[in-house]
Scaffold this motif. Sequence first.
Motif, PDB file in Angstrom:
ATOM      1  N   VAL A 107       0.798  -1.018  -0.447  1.00 16.44           N
ATOM      2  CA  VAL A 107      -0.300  -0.101   0.041  1.00 16.44           C
ATOM      3  C   VAL A 107       0.771   1.253  -0.072  1.00 16.44           C
ATOM      4  O   VAL A 107       1.927   1.338   0.669  1.00 16.44           O
ATOM      5  N   CYS A 108       0.326   2.157  -0.797  1.00 18.44           N
ATOM      6  CA  CYS A 108       1.573   3.873  -0.132  1.00 18.44           C
ATOM      7  C   CYS A 108       0.117   4.837  -0.672  1.00 18.44           C
ATOM      8  O   CYS A 108      -0.801   4.555  -0.611  1.00 18.44           O
ATOM      9  N   GLY A 109       1.090   5.606  -0.227  1.00 21.10           N
ATOM     10  CA  GLY A 109      -0.157   6.744   0.124  1.00 21.10           C
ATOM     11  C   GLY A 109      -0.827   6.868   0.792  1.00 21.10           C
ATOM     12  O   GLY A 109      -1.709   7.792   1.437  1.00 21.10           O
ATOM     13  N   LEU A 110      -1.183   5.548   1.684  1.00 19.76           N
ATOM     14  CA  LEU A 110      -2.175   6.293   3.645  1.00 19.76           C
ATOM     15  C   LEU A 110      -1.424   5.695   4.318  1.00 19.76           C
ATOM     16  O   LEU A 110      -0.058   5.119   4.019  1.00 19.76           O
ATOM     17  N   GLY A 111      -0.815   6.030   5.005  1.00 18.74           N
ATOM     18  CA  GLY A 111      -0.539   6.496   6.687  1.00 18.74           C
ATOM     19  C   GLY A 111      -0.718   4.405   7.122  1.00 18.74           C
ATOM     20  O   GLY A 111      -1.492   4.130   6.929  1.00 18.74           O
ATOM     21  N   GLU A 112      -0.171   4.298   8.296  1.00 16.57           N
ATOM     22  CA  GLU A 112      -0.071   2.877   8.742  1.00 16.57           C
ATOM     23  C   GLU A 112      -1.903   3.169   9.479  1.00 16.57           C
ATOM     24  O   GLU A 112      -2.778   2.190   9.578  1.00 16.57           O
ATOM     25  N   SER A 113      -2.062   4.237  10.294  1.00 12.34           N
ATOM     26  CA  SER A 113      -2.710   3.667  10.934  1.00 12.34           C
ATOM     27  C   SER A 113      -4.191   4.679  10.293  1.00 12.34           C
ATOM     28  O   SER A 113      -4.967   3.590  10.769  1.00 12.34           O
ATOM     29  N   VAL A 114      -4.248   4.626   9.782  1.00 13.99           N
ATOM     30  CA  VAL A 114      -5.262   5.127   8.029  1.00 13.99           C
ATOM     31  C   VAL A 114      -5.412   3.814   8.122  1.00 13.99           C
ATOM     32  O   VAL A 114      -7.166   2.974   7.271  1.00 13.99           O
ATOM     33  N   ARG A 155     -11.290  -1.913   0.115  1.00 20.03           N
ATOM     34  CA  ARG A 155     -11.283  -0.611   1.238  1.00 20.03           C
ATOM     35  C   ARG A 155     -10.085   0.072   1.103  1.00 20.03           C
ATOM     36  O   ARG A 155     -10.348   1.161   0.907  1.00 20.03           O
ATOM     37  N   LEU A 156      -9.405   0.164   0.247  1.00 18.48           N
ATOM     38  CA  LEU A 156      -8.232   0.702   0.388  1.00 18.48           C
ATOM     39  C   LEU A 156      -8.348   1.030  -1.234  1.00 18.48           C
ATOM     40  O   LEU A 156      -7.291   2.118  -1.871  1.00 18.48           O
ATOM     41  N   GLY A 157      -9.028   0.550  -2.152  1.00 19.76           N
ATOM     42  CA  GLY A 157      -8.696   1.246  -3.651  1.00 19.76           C
ATOM     43  C   GLY A 157      -7.649   0.864  -4.251  1.00 19.76           C
ATOM     44  O   GLY A 157      -6.666   0.157  -4.146  1.00 19.76           O
ATOM     45  N   ASP A 158      -7.085   2.426  -4.798  1.00 23.63           N
ATOM     46  CA  ASP A 158      -5.894   2.141  -5.633  1.00 23.63           C
ATOM     47  C   ASP A 158      -4.781   2.112  -4.957  1.00 23.63           C
ATOM     48  O   ASP A 158      -3.334   2.521  -5.625  1.00 23.63           O
TER      49      ASP A 158
END
Lengths: 407, 407
Positions: free
Chosen positions: B186-193, B241-244
């Motif tokens: 996953v990129c562009g999202l932080g771990e907590s998100v 849920r996380l999409g692209d």
Amino acid sequence: MKVCEVISVGTELLMGQIADTDAQAIGRLLPELGIAHYHRQTVGDNLDRLVGALQLALSRSDVVITIGGLGPTEDDLTREAIAAALGVSLETDEQFAQVLRRMFATRNLPWVDSQFRQAQRPAGAKFLDNPNGSAPGLWCRRGSQVIVAMPGPPGEFMPMLSGPVRERLIREFGGAETLHSRILRVCGLGESVVEDRLRDLLSSTNPTIAPYAKPGEVHLRLTARGDASLLDPLVAEVRRRLGDSVFGEGDETLELVVLALTRERGWKLGVAESLTGGLVGARLTSVPGASDTFAGGIIAYTPSQKSSLLGIPVELLRAEGLVSSASAEAMAHGCREKLGVEMAIATTGNAGPTADVDGKPVGLTYVSVSTPHGTHVEEFKFRGTRDGNRTRAAQAALTLAYRVLRG
Amino acid sequence: MKVCEVISVGTELLMGQIADTDAQAIGRLLPELGIAHYHRQTVGDNLDRLVGALQLALSRSDVVITIGGLGPTEDDLTREAIAAALGVSLETDEQFAQVLRRMFATRNLPWVDSQFRQAQRPAGAKFLDNPNGSAPGLWCRRGSQVIVAMPGPPGEFMPMLSGPVRERLIREFGGAETLHSRILRVCGLGESVVEDRLRDLLSSTNPTIAPYAKPGEVHLRLTARGDASLLDPLVAEVRRRLGDSVFGEGDETLELVVLALTRERGWKLGVAESLTGGLVGARLTSVPGASDTFAGGIIAYTPSQKSSLLGIPVELLRAEGLVSSASAEAMAHGCREKLGVEMAIATTGNAGPTADVDGKPVGLTYVSVSTPHGTHVEEFKFRGTRDGNRTRAAQAALTLAYRVLRG
């Protein structure tokens, strides 16, 4: 002598997904502090097993250092485990919770409430500042013992270890018979040649010499017990035997030394990279203050870029091939002209995994260095993986630059 | 499910001189065999402590694997320690002693009598053949438990692990309940998100999801016990849920995915790097076959190179500053023109450690991506070390490129 024990926390360590470079760094630090180190434990993200590991460590060690498990998520259990092992409660530091919230706001990062977990600490514990992340470390005292908890990401762990943790450990647990170490860095000579030239010195017991091989370098760790001045004559003797192959000491990287020698001459430096694709530039610009000497570079990955960006005649590329000593020299020379710099470093080769269009074998590599005094080129036949061959090519290019600068 | 514990033996491991790649390899193997793995211990070359570690491991695990300490020298103590922990004597196998002597003669290696130590084994133990070295492994049974001793040099350890040891472990301890894993990147999202969006899924027990943070990425390890097909619906739900933001699976790096998406469009790609100094190019060219899509790049480290190599007007640099969104856009745009490529990635910023000439704060960074459809730019305020900021800038640049390519 006080005894330290390390507990590395994380299922990803047991699963073999990451190498435990943090624990390695502690291992290298402790001898220098005069602190003994007999055991390391690695456990997954499991509260009971982590508490068990802490209890075992507290039963036999003065200092217990935990690595990891301090993040905001539910499998970050180190805070809970330390509180349980010490038999104290876990408290939220409201002041630090506000600091955290502000930190997220300033950096435009989305906030979720689990971040507050990072503001928790076992009763009586002190926070250790973490300038490189959101989770602070912990300094948890129990009588004459201490548990030090540090975050796992190396970018946060390493500065915390070499800064505040190192200082406190020396002050509270450091030994009188401190070990003093100096590292000499050698390039352009293989490990066995270095060992051969130093054979009689290697059996010395105080100070000691331990060689270890890095890609394209040999590092010699000279260690004296008690008296640091014992190292000076040994350093002088090693330098006498290895000459300019000793390019630096301690943290002096090859890229730092190359930049310093270029700066001394009043030159500017550029790069022209093919198979290394930016690795040489990335190493040079990793040095703080590089911009007064490093002008820039050209990543010429395709034949047309080699001719359009570096001005290499298409006929030369066609006649000699992209991977050839003539191409490497033309790249270095073209880079000097295009960038208007006195010195240029060039790389070309086939990193693999398959033979390239010209049919040049995997691993065949040319590096070239051009200065106002002439152009030098070297050929190598590397036998590693794609990554390994690229790393070695960048190292070979910087080594040639160093030797040219040393004359 | 049977439980395995690893004991890594060697003072050089505690001193941090070598990375424990052998233990990592066991960690990767065990889940596949359906064997659990809860603890690893690391001890130095000390008989008492090694015996203690073995006793602790035997008290809680079915299989104990030791790594190292089987050589001929006096600090190779694993054989003695196993005999002591099992309460049996150490015997010399005369037949194997003769095999050893012949092996040395055939290979013209100098013989010293300490080599005979390698023919010793705890009473009742079986040798494990070592085709790549002189020290055999040991398979030491005690009731339903076993201690497996293997030599430390990776060139001897790895083939022994993946060959005979793997087979015997499957036969005697392997679970019907094999573990199957898939990694989503996953990129562009932080771990907590990421955790927030997956919260209810994280408590699932079969399959499980474990997130772990990398610089600028989150990797999700999805693990199913028994039936690999359990993973498919979970992978689909996570992707929904996380999409692209899920950019790849398994070994698919961000640079590999960016190149693949650029290739799909029939575009060529270039880079214009300031603070990253070649890191983005180095990552892209680390991908085998990059040259069909990655054309090259320009490392413009000084103002004059930014204008001469990338054609950025000096007035723009003067008015907006080198570290500005306008400069980043102009670099990306200039790179497309100079290299004749459809897509360009640019970086500019102040990596530190000190504020730059413009007085722009440390960590302020702009990344830009330009394509025929438009030019995008993003601002970041990193707070790490020079190295950390540069790594994050390269990651941010590739993340923006990925998002632009995904539309």
